[in-house]
Design an enzyme around this catalytic site. Structure first.
Site, PDB file in Angstrom:
ATOM      1  N   ASP A 291       0.586  -1.126  -0.067  1.00 56.64           N
ATOM      2  CA  ASP A 291      -0.010   0.004  -0.195  1.00 56.64           C
ATOM      3  C   ASP A 291       0.823   1.230  -0.053  1.00 56.64           C
ATOM      4  O   ASP A 291       2.059   1.235   0.090  1.00 56.64           O
ATOM      5  CB  ASP A 291      -0.991   0.130   1.169  1.00 56.64           C
ATOM      6  CG  ASP A 291      -0.247  -0.563   2.445  1.00 56.64           C
ATOM      7  OD1 ASP A 291       0.954  -0.281   2.513  1.00 56.64           O
ATOM      8  OD2 ASP A 291      -0.955  -0.999   3.447  1.00 56.64           O
TER       9      ASP A 291
ATOM     10  N   ASN B 224      -6.859  -3.340  14.515  1.00 56.22           N
ATOM     11  CA  ASN B 224      -8.273  -3.443  14.243  1.00 56.22           C
ATOM     12  C   ASN B 224      -8.427  -4.355  13.132  1.00 56.22           C
ATOM     13  O   ASN B 224      -9.564  -4.776  12.933  1.00 56.22           O
ATOM     14  CB  ASN B 224      -8.758  -2.167  13.603  1.00 56.22           C
ATOM     15  CG  ASN B 224      -8.212  -1.745  12.170  1.00 56.22           C
ATOM     16  OD1 ASN B 224      -7.299  -2.395  11.695  1.00 56.22           O
ATOM     17  ND2 ASN B 224      -8.502  -0.639  11.883  1.00 56.22           N
TER      18      ASN B 224
ATOM     19  N   HIS C  81      -6.922  -5.108  10.387  1.00 55.28           N
ATOM     20  CA  HIS C  81      -6.917  -4.819   8.770  1.00 55.28           C
ATOM     21  C   HIS C  81      -5.618  -5.378   8.274  1.00 55.28           C
ATOM     22  O   HIS C  81      -4.527  -5.386   9.161  1.00 55.28           O
ATOM     23  CB  HIS C  81      -6.804  -3.108   8.516  1.00 55.28           C
ATOM     24  CG  HIS C  81      -5.625  -2.325   8.976  1.00 55.28           C
ATOM     25  ND1 HIS C  81      -5.534  -1.137   8.997  1.00 55.28           N
ATOM     26  CD2 HIS C  81      -4.098  -2.939   9.319  1.00 55.28           C
ATOM     27  CE1 HIS C  81      -4.360  -0.730   9.702  1.00 55.28           C
ATOM     28  NE2 HIS C  81      -3.430  -1.853   9.576  1.00 55.28           N
TER      29      HIS C  81
ATOM     30  N   GLU D  61      -9.657  -2.217   5.593  1.00 57.21           N
ATOM     31  CA  GLU D  61      -9.999  -1.899   7.018  1.00 57.21           C
ATOM     32  C   GLU D  61     -11.453  -2.601   7.244  1.00 57.21           C
ATOM     33  O   GLU D  61     -12.394  -2.985   6.237  1.00 57.21           O
ATOM     34  CB  GLU D  61     -10.494  -0.539   7.159  1.00 57.21           C
ATOM     35  CG  GLU D  61      -9.096   0.477   6.635  1.00 57.21           C
ATOM     36  CD  GLU D  61      -8.547   0.617   7.813  1.00 57.21           C
ATOM     37  OE1 GLU D  61      -8.346  -0.135   9.010  1.00 57.21           O
ATOM     38  OE2 GLU D  61      -7.421   1.631   7.835  1.00 57.21           O
TER      39      GLU D  61
HETATM   40  P1  PGA Z   1       2.416  -1.992  12.763  1.00 57.42           P
HETATM   41  O1  PGA Z   1       1.263  -2.085  11.681  1.00 57.42           O
HETATM   42  O2  PGA Z   1       3.272  -3.061  12.433  1.00 57.42           O
HETATM   43  O3  PGA Z   1       2.879  -0.720  12.855  1.00 57.42           O
HETATM   44  O4  PGA Z   1       1.792  -2.534  13.976  1.00 57.42           O
HETATM   45  C1  PGA Z   1       0.777  -3.220  11.231  1.00 57.42           C
HETATM   46  C2  PGA Z   1      -0.344  -2.830  10.093  1.00 57.42           C
HETATM   47  O5  PGA Z   1      -1.182  -1.777  10.303  1.00 57.42           O
HETATM   48  O6  PGA Z   1      -0.423  -3.542   9.120  1.00 57.42           O
END
Ligand code: PGA
Length: 246
Positions: free
Chosen positions: A67, A136, A138, A143
């Site tokens: 992304d 969350n 995702h 999301e």
């Molecule tokens: P993080 O993010 O590794 O900073 O916890 C993971 C994600 O949002 O996919």
């Protein structure tokens, strides 16, 4: 799902780096799907260090990142492209033309998403997709929602996700772009192999839901349950809510 547990982030990162580098040695033209975020920092550190002095030939490896923010120049400090350059690409012998990235500055973002799908297909698909997981649930910027997008698409970011990214934008979540381009669920599930990594107790509940809960678009990572070759690598914190764990 194949669940692998590690004592800590260092051990997890070292094991995954070994697997990635062994795959590159076995398949020099490996197609890798890559994540950004805090979780893969240890992996990228290991890959940089073990590739030093051209010990690993990355010249035929191709990569596609999951992304990128919309409206940010690739060279902007908060961009995921800048993150990847600083954490990995600047330190390994990857050919710049082999780095696949979504361009958040494209005039036509939908056309850019189609270009990305075509580029992944033209590369023969992704051999190994590495994923983090948001608190969350995702993956990429897919999301939690009533429905999910199959293909690479323009995503609207939740406030929680913008807050999780605020550190790279001076700590102010309002400066984090509210839209991004992201591989879709089908893009991710089309990878031949998937490795999801999670570290820290703040991921424990979502990891439990992903592995032990029902498949739901409200926890996008739960959909990985249908993929035939998924490994989940967890440190003690992220694995502590799984049943059978004290
Ligand atoms: P993080 O993010 O590794 O900073 O916890 C993971 C994600 O949002 O996919």
């Amino acid at each position: 799902m194949n669940i692998q547990r590690f004592d800590n982030d260092e051990a997890l990162s070292a094991a995954l780096a070994t697997a990635v580098l062994e795959s590159i040695v076995a398949t020099p033209a490996l197609v890798l799907g890559l994540p950004t975020g805090r979780t893969p920092l240890g992996l990228y550190r290991e890959l940089r260090e073990r590739s030093r002095g051209n010990r690993i030939d990355w010249s035929e490896v191709r990569t596609f990142n999951l992304d990128e923010f919309a409206g940010l120049d690739p060279s902007a400090p908060g961009s995921y492209r800048a993150f990847m350059q600083a954490e990995l690409f600047d330190y390994v012998s990857i050919a710049p033309g082999n780095i696949g990235f979504l361009n958040g500055m494209a005039a036509d973002l939908k056309a850019e998403c189609r270009r990305y799908e075509d580029a992944i297909e033209a590369a023969g698909g992704i051999d190994l997709q590495i994923l983090g997981i948001g608190a969350n649930g995702h993956i990429g910027f897919n999301e939690p929602a009533d429905g999910l997008c199959a293909n690479t698409h323009v995503a609207t970011l939740t406030e929680a996700t913008r807050e999780a990214n605020a550190q790279r934008f001076g700590g102010d979540w309002r400066r984090v772009p509210d839209r991004a381009l992201s591989m879709g669920m089908s893009t991710i599930l089309s990878a031949r192999e998937i490795v999801l990594i999670a570290t820290g107790g703040e991921k424990a509940e979502v990891v439990r839901g992903m592995i032990e809960g029902l498949i739901t678009t409200r926890l996008p990572a739960s959909i990985l349950q249908v993929h035939h070759r998924v490994t989940v690598m967890l440190d003690r914190g992220a694995g502590r809510s799984l049943s059978g764990v004290d």
